[in-house]
Design an enzyme around this catalytic site. Sequence first.
Site, PDB file in Angstrom:
ATOM      1  CB  THR A 257       4.243  36.048   1.839  1.00 43.13           C
ATOM      2  OG1 THR A 257       5.693  37.130   1.319  1.00 43.13           O
ATOM      3  CG2 THR A 257       4.073  35.643   2.053  1.00 43.13           C
ATOM      4  CG  ASN A 258       2.325  40.082  -1.580  1.00 41.13           C
ATOM      5  OD1 ASN A 258       3.306  39.557  -2.215  1.00 41.13           O
ATOM      6  ND2 ASN A 258       3.218  40.974  -1.090  1.00 41.13           N
ATOM      7  NE  ARG A 259      -3.669  35.371  -3.378  1.00 40.43           N
ATOM      8  CZ  ARG A 259      -3.977  34.191  -2.732  1.00 40.43           C
ATOM      9  NH1 ARG A 259      -2.920  32.885  -3.336  1.00 40.43           N
ATOM     10  NH2 ARG A 259      -4.470  34.084  -2.442  1.00 40.43           N
TER      11      ARG A 259
ATOM     12  CB  ALA B  43       4.058  42.318  -4.100  1.00 42.70           C
TER      13      ALA B  43
END
Length: 399
Positions: free
Chosen positions: A211-213, A278
Amino acid sequence: MSGRLAHKKILLGITGSIAAYKSCELLRMMQREGAEVRVVMTQSAQKFITPLTLETLSGNEVVKEMFPSNRVIKTRHVSLAEWADTLFICPASANLIGKVASGIADDFLSTVIMASRRPVIFAPAMDYEMVQNPIYLDNIEKLKRFGYHFIDPQEGHLASGAKGPGRLADFFTLFENLNLILNKTNSLAGKRILISAGPTQEDLDPIRFFTNRSSGKMGYALATAACLRGADVTLVSGPVNLEVPIGVRLYSVRTAIEMRDAIFAAWPQNDVLIMAAAVADFRPREYCNNKIKKSQFDAQLALAQNPDILQELTLKESSGYKVGFALETDNTKANALKKMNQKKLDMICLNDPSEKGAGFQGDTNRITIFTADDQKHQLPLLSKADTAEEIWNVIETYL
Ligand code: PMT
């Protein structure tokens, strides 16, 4: 002064309910968002919480009586009704609601409500038997017909020990409704807006994912702002820890492929798309049905490319106004413009997470807007809520 209630004048009416103790924190919240708050308390409210507390917090005298014995204040019920942008009765007892519904004005709070031409919002709190009483329900229906607003109580543990409906709505719900009623405009009325927000999660096995932030804050702020401008808003969101903005239709997704399917299904009913999500560009090529053991891992992980949702959509659908975000740390302007051209966008919002206060997770952002007709708008460091307002101000000029 900044904040979502900046320059708003709120007359907080407190009635006799155990939930009166929550009005202190609520008052503080409204002040933090920029509102000026004055307080009126009924006699019963003063049994639960002292006027001194509210006087100290609000910095103003609390109005308690229609006819104070020590002095005569002629038409204060009229001047306070005119001063306020809204009357917020929180908590509102069945007694106060019944009085207003019957046209009774026998104390200061019921009289100021009668004198007001501004929005009056009731946030009821009472025991579950009372909240289901047909007389109370009848009173509410009558007041709604006259344009009074209600923020419904919620289910939960009540002071009587019972569990059921009647609890004062939580602070988020109270605040969002207040914000919606006070700040709503019609500048996007009739427009249907589709917004993506948050990260995607790409599964490797039942335990692990990439995943990402992204926290979703930027996309959710855009959805809230569009809703406040009267738009019909659909939000396609990856997994986040945020409350759904009041009035927004939510589709929850996890993976990029789920997000693509949700965006493609919703798009034909919409006029504007903003991709603030995102989206992960890659996913593990193989999903392993069982947890991968340490011993199985050979230090190489094969990846597959995820669909580029924006690009696929703009290739297929030429109608509508489409906005992308560009998350760039180097050659920021050139890369953002390249993305806008490649993805055939009408606008791109560039943010650089290496700048202080910009990008992921925080409550602020610093955005530069580029449009397909070569306009540039450099926004300063702003809260994500204010950034969203500025982005909408620009989009509106193209709709
Ligand atoms: O959620 P927050 O914590 O508030 O953070 C906000 C944010 C930094 C996530 C947001 O402001 C932002 O920049 N979102 C876009 C992030 C991104 O994926 O940028 P990108 O430059 O990689 O992609 C360009 C555009 O294509 C974006 O609109 C993206 O949504 C879209 N895209 C990207 C990849 C992909 N496979 N499909 C897409 O549609």
